[in-house]
Enzyme design. Structure first.
Site, PDB file in Angstrom:
ATOM      1  N   LYS A  42       0.830  -1.216   0.000  1.00 56.84           N
ATOM      2  CA  LYS A  42       0.000   0.000   0.000  1.00 56.84           C
ATOM      3  C   LYS A  42       0.860   1.261   0.000  1.00 56.84           C
ATOM      4  CE  LYS A  42      -2.166  -1.124   3.801  1.00 56.84           C
ATOM      5  NZ  LYS A  42      -1.528  -2.422   4.029  1.00 56.84           N
ATOM      6  N   THR A  43       1.817   1.298   0.909  1.00 52.67           N
ATOM      7  CA  THR A  43       2.660   2.483   1.005  1.00 52.67           C
ATOM      8  C   THR A  43       3.503   2.625  -0.260  1.00 52.67           C
ATOM      9  OG1 THR A  43       2.713   2.182   3.394  1.00 52.67           O
ATOM     10  CG2 THR A  43       4.361   3.636   2.462  1.00 52.67           C
ATOM     11  N   ASP A 228      -1.873   7.758   3.768  1.00 56.72           N
ATOM     12  CA  ASP A 228      -1.461   6.408   4.182  1.00 56.72           C
ATOM     13  C   ASP A 228      -2.100   6.101   5.545  1.00 56.72           C
ATOM     14  OD1 ASP A 228      -0.204   3.981   4.128  1.00 56.72           O
ATOM     15  OD2 ASP A 228       1.839   4.745   4.314  1.00 56.72           O
ATOM     16  N   GLU A 229      -2.218   4.845   5.895  1.00 61.09           N
ATOM     17  CA  GLU A 229      -2.770   4.429   7.201  1.00 61.09           C
ATOM     18  C   GLU A 229      -4.118   5.107   7.458  1.00 61.09           C
ATOM     19  OE1 GLU A 229      -1.210   2.120   8.930  1.00 61.09           O
ATOM     20  OE2 GLU A 229       0.915   2.263   8.432  1.00 61.09           O
ATOM     21  N   GLN A 279      -5.666  -3.230  10.876  1.00 62.78           N
ATOM     22  CA  GLN A 279      -4.539  -2.618  11.583  1.00 62.78           C
ATOM     23  C   GLN A 279      -4.945  -1.341  12.302  1.00 62.78           C
ATOM     24  OE1 GLN A 279      -0.548  -2.705   9.691  1.00 62.78           O
ATOM     25  NE2 GLN A 279      -1.633  -3.424   7.890  1.00 62.78           N
ATOM     26  N   ARG A 632       4.877  -7.367  10.968  1.00 60.60           N
ATOM     27  CA  ARG A 632       6.097  -6.583  10.704  1.00 60.60           C
ATOM     28  C   ARG A 632       7.235  -7.503  10.302  1.00 60.60           C
ATOM     29  NH1 ARG A 632       3.958  -2.949   9.173  1.00 60.60           N
ATOM     30  NH2 ARG A 632       2.136  -4.214   9.528  1.00 60.60           N
TER      31      ARG A 632
HETATM   32  P1  ATP Z   1       1.610  -2.123   6.004  1.00 62.36           P
HETATM   33  O1  ATP Z   1       0.168  -2.501   5.992  1.00 62.36           O
HETATM   34  O2  ATP Z   1       2.375  -2.912   7.002  1.00 62.36           O
HETATM   35  O3  ATP Z   1       1.827  -0.654   6.088  1.00 62.36           O
HETATM   36  P2  ATP Z   1       2.009  -1.965   3.152  1.00 62.36           P
HETATM   37  O4  ATP Z   1       0.821  -2.545   2.511  1.00 62.36           O
HETATM   38  O5  ATP Z   1       2.128  -0.508   3.212  1.00 62.36           O
HETATM   39  O6  ATP Z   1       2.210  -2.618   4.589  1.00 62.36           O
HETATM   40  P3  ATP Z   1       4.604  -1.840   1.914  1.00 62.36           P
HETATM   41  O7  ATP Z   1       5.378  -1.424   3.110  1.00 62.36           O
HETATM   42  O8  ATP Z   1       4.305  -0.842   0.865  1.00 62.36           O
HETATM   43  O9  ATP Z   1       3.266  -2.566   2.386  1.00 62.36           O
HETATM   44  O10 ATP Z   1       5.290  -3.081   1.211  1.00 62.36           O
HETATM   45  C1  ATP Z   1       5.774  -4.200   1.949  1.00 62.36           C
HETATM   46  C2  ATP Z   1       7.055  -4.716   1.336  1.00 62.36           C
HETATM   47  O11 ATP Z   1       6.785  -5.355   0.095  1.00 62.36           O
HETATM   48  C3  ATP Z   1       8.026  -3.613   1.023  1.00 62.36           C
HETATM   49  O12 ATP Z   1       9.324  -4.077   1.289  1.00 62.36           O
HETATM   50  C4  ATP Z   1       7.822  -3.379  -0.461  1.00 62.36           C
HETATM   51  O13 ATP Z   1       8.949  -2.817  -1.076  1.00 62.36           O
HETATM   52  C5  ATP Z   1       7.528  -4.777  -0.953  1.00 62.36           C
HETATM   53  N1  ATP Z   1       6.708  -4.823  -2.185  1.00 62.36           N
HETATM   54  C6  ATP Z   1       5.447  -4.372  -2.310  1.00 62.36           C
HETATM   55  N2  ATP Z   1       4.988  -4.587  -3.570  1.00 62.36           N
HETATM   56  C7  ATP Z   1       5.982  -5.169  -4.253  1.00 62.36           C
HETATM   57  C8  ATP Z   1       6.128  -5.645  -5.604  1.00 62.36           C
HETATM   58  N3  ATP Z   1       5.148  -5.557  -6.497  1.00 62.36           N
HETATM   59  N4  ATP Z   1       7.293  -6.204  -5.926  1.00 62.36           N
HETATM   60  C9  ATP Z   1       8.300  -6.312  -5.022  1.00 62.36           C
HETATM   61  N5  ATP Z   1       8.231  -5.896  -3.752  1.00 62.36           N
HETATM   62  C10 ATP Z   1       7.093  -5.324  -3.357  1.00 62.36           C
HETATM   63 MG    MG Z   2       2.283   0.830   4.824  1.00 64.47          MG
END
Ligand code: ATP
Ligand code: MG
Length: 763
Positions: A42-43, A228-229, A279, A632
């Site tokens: 997402k981020t 975000d969040e 979350q 995490r």
């Molecule tokens: P959270 O809910 O914990 O905030 P999130 O959904 O924001 O998580 P991110 O932190 O954006 O998730 O991504 C998690 C990990 O996965 C990061 O290390 C990111 O670089 C990697 N990632 C996400 N999408 C891809 C992709 N398509 N290819 C490779 N790596 C990815």
């Molecule tokens: Mg995130």
């Protein structure tokens, strides 16, 4: 071949995204909701989308407002976007809600009756002011504690209820009192030219609602708003977003729905939010999961995208997280999957006490480092700040470099707050709280009575506290000694003020403050180790100010900007990544972060879930917190618990957390002696107080706990009960000898009762 550098970048940008992620990144105009589980990118999607908007000329840097939850997350977002764009993100608003609001308010404070130099009061400043208001209103602080009233006011502000609205809706006597204090508190803040954190948000909402031209300006300058969040936004933050993207919308979504066609013609509505309802862990700060659940009804034309592939964790870790979270009733169904393989099992270990637990954690860390892991890949999470101490002791002894995020925060140390208060008073002569804090620090023979006289004199003749103190002989009731002391103090302050007005740098000003006011001298005279470390902290602050000076731009009102930044430094800011430190933090601070190795300590009933949160809503939020912790971890996850733990000076005995038992047995690696129960915890006991420890030793007790507690009473931890005369309550502990501890909702107090004899039954 592609010749346009933008096209090339674009392709690169979209290459490492999966299909739904790409869809989100390239989504055109209009509302967008990305609802997805942890680690699904997402981020990352937000960062890519910002870069995409710039590359495709859909937005200039200055037209983007991206909101994150912590300063740390904002910094990370900035880094990610800079990497994608290959240049600085200057001009872009990549900020927390509070920082964005502070920035907006600095430009328009006058409209709200403040000056640009307004001071930002943190939690403890606010608390002090509440105490002052209680005294002023003759309210007994024992009956109505400042903390309870402060929380209630903060809660009202987060729910967009200002003084008038709050007062109109009061029900109980308590609320009536709160309403009274709320009114005075706001008047006092205004008089002191100060805002608390909640006011920053509320101030912007008021500004945008009251001044259409200001609203239009920001609504049109931020062509794209990204958050975000989003699951952790509160009502006030939500309203601010609405006003920015949809200027004509009404705060009430009912009326809004009737005006949808109207609305589509109004603001740009380019609002992209990402979040995960599983979350949501900030309801105690007024966050409303409802905001994310209602997004689709508020923006019926919103594009909704779900992401299901997790790129962070092994399948084992994900399966554990999935099974835990399904025990929550509320929530949107999501199943995360990962193709990173099963990986290692989750290690579960139980110990006699928190010291043994800490020795295990640190031993394991040393081994991981020997095997090639670096310290910054490792994090330890716990439920409450105080739990870091046992870990810290062991880390220090074994010389493992670490950092604690939160806890004893740098900017909350007394000497740092004093130094900042000096600067605040120099910037804002109306700042009564700062004046009160430092006038007698170091000691100048100025008692609280004299200071109060100055303060009330200032308010009665309507001058700033500075001006009143500057003419001490006119303050009624001041003795000659106090007049002399005040005169000397204000002479020094006057000299510093001149320095300040002469445009000196913040670093130099701070050094002058510390030297000329005698502050450092007084500490040095103490000749204690503690005083020395305070001096060192102050040196660190001067260093921070010098760094700030080096970066600040010419012509800026530097002192105000510096103070604004300091006030907004949140817990997570102490984190440094490059020097290889093991990171310790609370589960709340861990949000959005990821680490190859994660330890969650204190997986005990009454700790996690916390004893204060055992009612149903609280329990689900605790489960989400555990879920945040588990998700995490990238490769290795350790869960540990101590059967005995010192909490507030007394020993308590804990059972394994029900959340651990919600993880399927086959995902767990535990030594033989740790018995894994099937299903959720049914019979729980929590022994507290010293009596038990003299009777049985730690490990016997562990066994005894389960058996005897079950035999003695069939009440369960967290169960709702009713007492014939005391009314409704909840069981917060089970003690040896068939004693139950019940917290009654009537007065929030706990009472110990003999289960068999007391007129208590299940509700
Ligand atoms: P959270 O809910 O914990 O905030 P999130 O959904 O924001 O998580 P991110 O932190 O954006 O998730 O991504 C998690 C990990 O996965 C990061 O290390 C990111 O670089 C990697 N990632 C996400 N999408 C891809 C992709 N398509 N290819 C490779 N790596 C990815
Ligand atoms: Mg995130």
């Amino acid at each position: 071949m592609l010749s346009n550098p933008h096209t090339e970048h674009l392709q690169e940008l979209l290459e490492d995204l999966n299909e739904p992620q790409r869809e989100a990144v390239t989504h055109g105009d209009g509302p967008l909701l990305i609802l997805a589980g942890a680690g699904s990118g997402k981020t990352r999607v937000l960062a890519h989308r910002i870069a995409y908007l710039i590359y495709t000329d859909q937005a200039q840097a200055g037209e983007i407002l991206a909101i994150t939850f912590t300063n740390k997350a904002a910094q990370e977002m900035r880094d990610r976007v800079e990497k994608l764009l290959g240049h600085r993100t200057s001009g872009m608003w990549l900020l927390t809600f509070h920082a964005a609001c502070a920035r907006i308010l600095r430009s328009h404070a006058e409209r709200l009756g403040y000056t640009r130099q307004f001071t930002i009061y943190d939690q403890s400043d606010g608390r002090r002011l509440i105490k002052h208001c209680l005294a002023e209103l003759d309210i007994d602080p024992k009956r109505f504690t400042p903390a309870a009233i402060h929380n209630q006011i903060s809660d009202a502000k987060n729910r967009l209820r200002q003084v008038e609205a709050y007062r109109e809706a009061v029900g109980s006597y308590f609320e009536q009192v709160v309403g009274e204090v709320y009114g005075l508190y706001q008047r006092e803040l205004q008089r002191m030219n100060a805002m608390d954190f909640d006011d920053l948000l509320l101030g912007v909402v008021n500004l945008l609602e009251m001044f259409p031209e200001v609203r239009e300006r920001y609504a049109s300058s931020f062509r794209h708003v990204l958050v975000d969040e989003y699951q952790d936004t509160n009502r006030t933050q939500y309203r601010m977003l609405q006003l920015l993207v949809d200027p004509r919308s009404s705060p009430d979504s009912e009326t809004k729905r009737d005006r949808i066609s109207d609305l589509q013609a109004s603001g740009h509505r380019n609002l992209a939010v990402v979040g995960d309802d599983s979350q949501s862990i900030y309801s105690f700060r007024g966050a409303e999961v409802r905001n994310i659940l209602d997004f689709q009804s508020d923006f019926p034309d919103a594009r909704v995208i779900k992401l299901e592939q997790n790129y962070r964790s092994t399948q084992t870790i994900l399966s554990a997280a999935n099974s835990v979270i399904t025990n929550n009733r509320a929530g949107m169904a999501k199943q995360l999957w990962s193709d990173l393989g099963d990986g290692d099992l989750i290690k579960l270990r139980e110990f006699d006490d928190e010291h043994a637990e800490a020795r295990f954690v640190v031993g394991e860390i040393e081994q991981l480092i020997d095997e090639g892991a670096s310290r910054d890949e490792i994090a330890i999470f716990y439920r409450t700040n105080a739990m870091s101490r046992a870990l810290e002791d062991t880390l220090v002894r074994r010389e493992v470099a670490y950092q604690v995020i939160g806890g004893a925060k740098f900017y909350e140390r007394a000497e740092i707050k004093d130094a900042i208060a000096y600067l605040s008073l120099l910037a804002n002569p109306q700042d009564v709280v700062s004046f009160n804090r430092i006038a007698n620090s170091p000691r100048r023979g100025l008692g609280q009575t004299s200071l109060s006289r100055v303060i009330s004199h200032a308010s009665s003749i309507e001058v700033s506290v500075w001006d009143a103190a500057d003419q001490p002989e006119r303050v009624p009731g001041l003795g000659t000694a106090a007049i002399k002391a005040l005169r000397r103090f204000m002479d020094t302050m006057g000299e510093l003020r001149e320095l300040c007005e002469g445009g000196v740098s913040v670093g130099d000003l701070l050094e002058a403050v510390l030297a000329q006011t005698g502050y450092v001298e007084a500490l040095e005279a103490e000749r204690t180790f503690e005083a020395q470390s305070r001096v060192e902290n102050l040196q660190e602050l001067v260093e921070a100010a010098r760094n700030f000076d080096a970066k600040s731009e010419d012509g800026e009102d530097t002192l105000d900007v510096f103070l604004g930044q300091v006030a907004l430094v949140a817990d997570t800011d102490g984190r440094r990544d490059d020097d290889g430190l093991v990171t310790l933090m609370t589960l709340h601070n861990a949000k959005g972060l990821e680490y190859p190795v994660v330890f969650i300590v204190g997986c005990e009933e009454m700790v996690l879930p916390h004893s204060r949160a055992l009612d149903e809503g609280g329990l689900e939020e605790e489960r989400r917190l555990f879920y945040v912790g588990v998700t995490r971890a990238m490769r290795h996850l350790y869960l540990s618990l101590a059967r005995m733990r010192a909490v507030f000076g007394s020993r308590t005995y804990g059972l394994r957390s029900r959340f651990v038992d919600e993880i399927p047995r086959e995902l767990i690696d535990a030594p033989e002696r740790v018995e894994i129960r099937a299903g959720a915890l049914r019979v729980g006991a929590h022994f507290s107080g010293g009596e038990a420890s003299s009777a049985v030793s730690g490990s016997d007790l562990w066994n005894a706990t389960r058996i005897t507690a079950a035999g003695v009473t069939d009440f369960q931890l967290g169960e709702d009960v009713v007492h014939t005369s005391l009314g409704d309550g909840v069981i917060t502990a089970l003690e040896p000898g068939g004693i139950i501890v019940v917290r009654f909702s009537k007065d929030g107090r706990e009472r110990k009762l003999v289960a068999e004899l007391a007129p208590v039954s299940r509700r």
